[in-house]
Design a protein around this motif. Structure first.
Motif, PDB file in Angstrom:
ATOM      1  N   VAL A   7       1.005  -1.219   0.010  1.00  0.00           N
ATOM      2  CA  VAL A   7       0.050   0.061  -0.109  1.00  0.00           C
ATOM      3  C   VAL A   7       1.074   1.266  -0.019  1.00  0.00           C
ATOM      4  CG1 VAL A   7      -1.759   1.154   1.336  1.00  0.00           C
ATOM      5  CG2 VAL A   7      -1.908  -1.397   1.043  1.00  0.00           C
ATOM      6  N   LEU A   8       0.653   2.088  -0.955  1.00  0.00           N
ATOM      7  CA  LEU A   8       1.585   3.380  -1.006  1.00  0.00           C
ATOM      8  C   LEU A   8       0.677   4.094  -0.661  1.00  0.00           C
ATOM      9  CD1 LEU A   8       3.223   2.675  -4.755  1.00  0.00           C
ATOM     10  CD2 LEU A   8       4.201   2.193  -2.381  1.00  0.00           C
ATOM     11  N   VAL A   9       0.950   5.287   0.346  1.00  0.00           N
ATOM     12  CA  VAL A   9       0.301   6.297   0.559  1.00  0.00           C
ATOM     13  C   VAL A   9       0.725   7.597  -0.016  1.00  0.00           C
ATOM     14  CG1 VAL A   9      -0.828   7.601   2.651  1.00  0.00           C
ATOM     15  CG2 VAL A   9      -0.204   5.025   2.776  1.00  0.00           C
ATOM     16  N   LEU A  10      -0.127   8.298  -0.793  1.00  0.00           N
ATOM     17  CA  LEU A  10       0.058   9.335  -1.696  1.00  0.00           C
ATOM     18  C   LEU A  10      -0.586  10.705  -1.067  1.00  0.00           C
ATOM     19  CD1 LEU A  10       0.645   7.256  -4.743  1.00  0.00           C
ATOM     20  CD2 LEU A  10       2.390   8.534  -3.730  1.00  0.00           C
ATOM     21  N   PRO A  11      -0.151  11.850  -1.348  1.00  0.00           N
ATOM     22  CA  PRO A  11      -0.763  13.110  -0.875  1.00  0.00           C
ATOM     23  C   PRO A  11      -2.063  13.385  -1.711  1.00  0.00           C
ATOM     24  CG  PRO A  11       1.235  13.788  -1.921  1.00  0.00           C
ATOM     25  CD  PRO A  11       1.184  12.383  -2.074  1.00  0.00           C
ATOM     26  N   GLY A  65      11.771  -1.489   0.029  1.00  0.00           N
ATOM     27  CA  GLY A  65      12.500  -0.415  -0.030  1.00  0.00           C
ATOM     28  C   GLY A  65      12.541   0.322  -1.341  1.00  0.00           C
ATOM     29  N   GLU A  66      12.565  -0.274  -2.419  1.00  0.00           N
ATOM     30  CA  GLU A  66      12.168   0.432  -3.615  1.00  0.00           C
ATOM     31  C   GLU A  66      11.027   0.941  -3.844  1.00  0.00           C
ATOM     32  OE1 GLU A  66      13.557  -1.842  -6.989  1.00  0.00           O
ATOM     33  OE2 GLU A  66      15.441  -2.702  -6.101  1.00  0.00           O
ATOM     34  N   LEU A  67       9.974   0.269  -3.335  1.00  0.00           N
ATOM     35  CA  LEU A  67       8.492   1.004  -3.401  1.00  0.00           C
ATOM     36  C   LEU A  67       8.370   2.092  -2.537  1.00  0.00           C
ATOM     37  CD1 LEU A  67       6.486  -2.295  -3.291  1.00  0.00           C
ATOM     38  CD2 LEU A  67       6.838  -0.609  -5.163  1.00  0.00           C
ATOM     39  N   ASP A  68       9.032   2.062  -1.399  1.00  0.00           N
ATOM     40  CA  ASP A  68       9.045   3.242  -0.301  1.00  0.00           C
ATOM     41  C   ASP A  68       9.739   4.402  -1.095  1.00  0.00           C
ATOM     42  OD1 ASP A  68       8.390   4.660   2.175  1.00  0.00           O
ATOM     43  OD2 ASP A  68      10.435   4.302   2.532  1.00  0.00           O
ATOM     44  N   GLY A  69      10.900   4.232  -1.796  1.00  0.00           N
ATOM     45  CA  GLY A  69      11.614   5.355  -2.642  1.00  0.00           C
ATOM     46  C   GLY A  69      10.912   5.698  -3.693  1.00  0.00           C
ATOM     47  N   PHE A  70      10.015   4.990  -4.278  1.00  0.00           N
ATOM     48  CA  PHE A  70       9.468   5.070  -5.524  1.00  0.00           C
ATOM     49  C   PHE A  70       8.181   6.209  -4.969  1.00  0.00           C
ATOM     50  CE2 PHE A  70       5.519   3.957  -8.009  1.00  0.00           C
ATOM     51  CZ  PHE A  70       6.122   4.289  -9.195  1.00  0.00           C
ATOM     52  N   GLY A  72       8.123   8.039  -2.487  1.00  0.00           N
ATOM     53  CA  GLY A  72       8.733   9.264  -2.155  1.00  0.00           C
ATOM     54  C   GLY A  72       8.906  10.086  -3.236  1.00  0.00           C
ATOM     55  N   GLU A  73       8.999   9.880  -4.461  1.00  0.00           N
ATOM     56  CA  GLU A  73       9.011  10.592  -5.540  1.00  0.00           C
ATOM     57  C   GLU A  73       7.769  11.559  -5.541  1.00  0.00           C
ATOM     58  OE1 GLU A  73      10.163   8.621  -9.292  1.00  0.00           O
ATOM     59  OE2 GLU A  73      11.665   7.369  -8.047  1.00  0.00           O
ATOM     60  N   GLY A  76       5.216  10.646  -0.875  1.00  0.00           N
ATOM     61  CA  GLY A  76       4.351   9.621  -0.204  1.00  0.00           C
ATOM     62  C   GLY A  76       5.412   8.571   0.320  1.00  0.00           C
ATOM     63  N   TRP A  77       4.615   7.487   0.673  1.00  0.00           N
ATOM     64  CA  TRP A  77       5.608   6.447   1.627  1.00  0.00           C
ATOM     65  C   TRP A  77       4.882   5.372   1.306  1.00  0.00           C
ATOM     66  CZ3 TRP A  77       2.494  10.054   3.921  1.00  0.00           C
ATOM     67  CH2 TRP A  77       1.702   9.625   4.746  1.00  0.00           C
ATOM     68  N   LEU A  78       5.542   3.778   1.633  1.00  0.00           N
ATOM     69  CA  LEU A  78       5.140   2.562   1.633  1.00  0.00           C
ATOM     70  C   LEU A  78       4.396   2.482   2.931  1.00  0.00           C
ATOM     71  CD1 LEU A  78       4.685   0.016   0.486  1.00  0.00           C
ATOM     72  CD2 LEU A  78       6.778  -0.828   1.219  1.00  0.00           C
ATOM     73  N   GLU A  79       3.262   2.059   3.185  1.00  0.00           N
ATOM     74  CA  GLU A  79       2.503   1.843   4.417  1.00  0.00           C
ATOM     75  C   GLU A  79       3.106   0.337   5.093  1.00  0.00           C
ATOM     76  OE1 GLU A  79       0.272   2.659   7.568  1.00  0.00           O
ATOM     77  OE2 GLU A  79       0.808   3.853   6.080  1.00  0.00           O
TER      78      GLU A  79
END
Length: 81
Positions: A7-11, A65-70, A72-73, A76-79
């Motif tokens: 789950v990616l959390v985006l603004p 880790g790669e999804l979290d960095g992705f 972050g572009e 956002g962040w990986l939950e």
């Protein structure tokens, strides 16, 4: 083999839509991610909503880790599970 869901959390919605489209190019995701509006508790204003991009990963091949960095572009962040 176990089913994994990231789950990616985006603004905002625009960021979520852009990230969902880019997932295929960056990570080879073939199944379309699910977009979900996540309103903050007690808030009705769409400006206060985060958007979730739910990515199914049945083979467990995506690196968190790669999804979290992705994510972050798009600020956002990986939950965490």
């Amino acid at each position: 083999m176990s089913d994994v869901r990231h789950v990616l959390v985006l603004p905002d919605r625009d960021a979520a839509e852009e990230a969902a489209e880019a997932l295929g190019d960056r990570f080879g995701v073939t199944e379309e991610p699910q977009l979900v509006r996540d309103a903050l508790a007690g808030e009705d204003d769409a400006e206060d909503a985060q958007w979730l991009v739910v990515v199914e990963d049945p083979d467990g091949r995506l690196d968190p880790g790669e999804l979290d960095g992705f994510a972050g572009e798009w600020d956002g962040w990986l939950e965490a599970p």
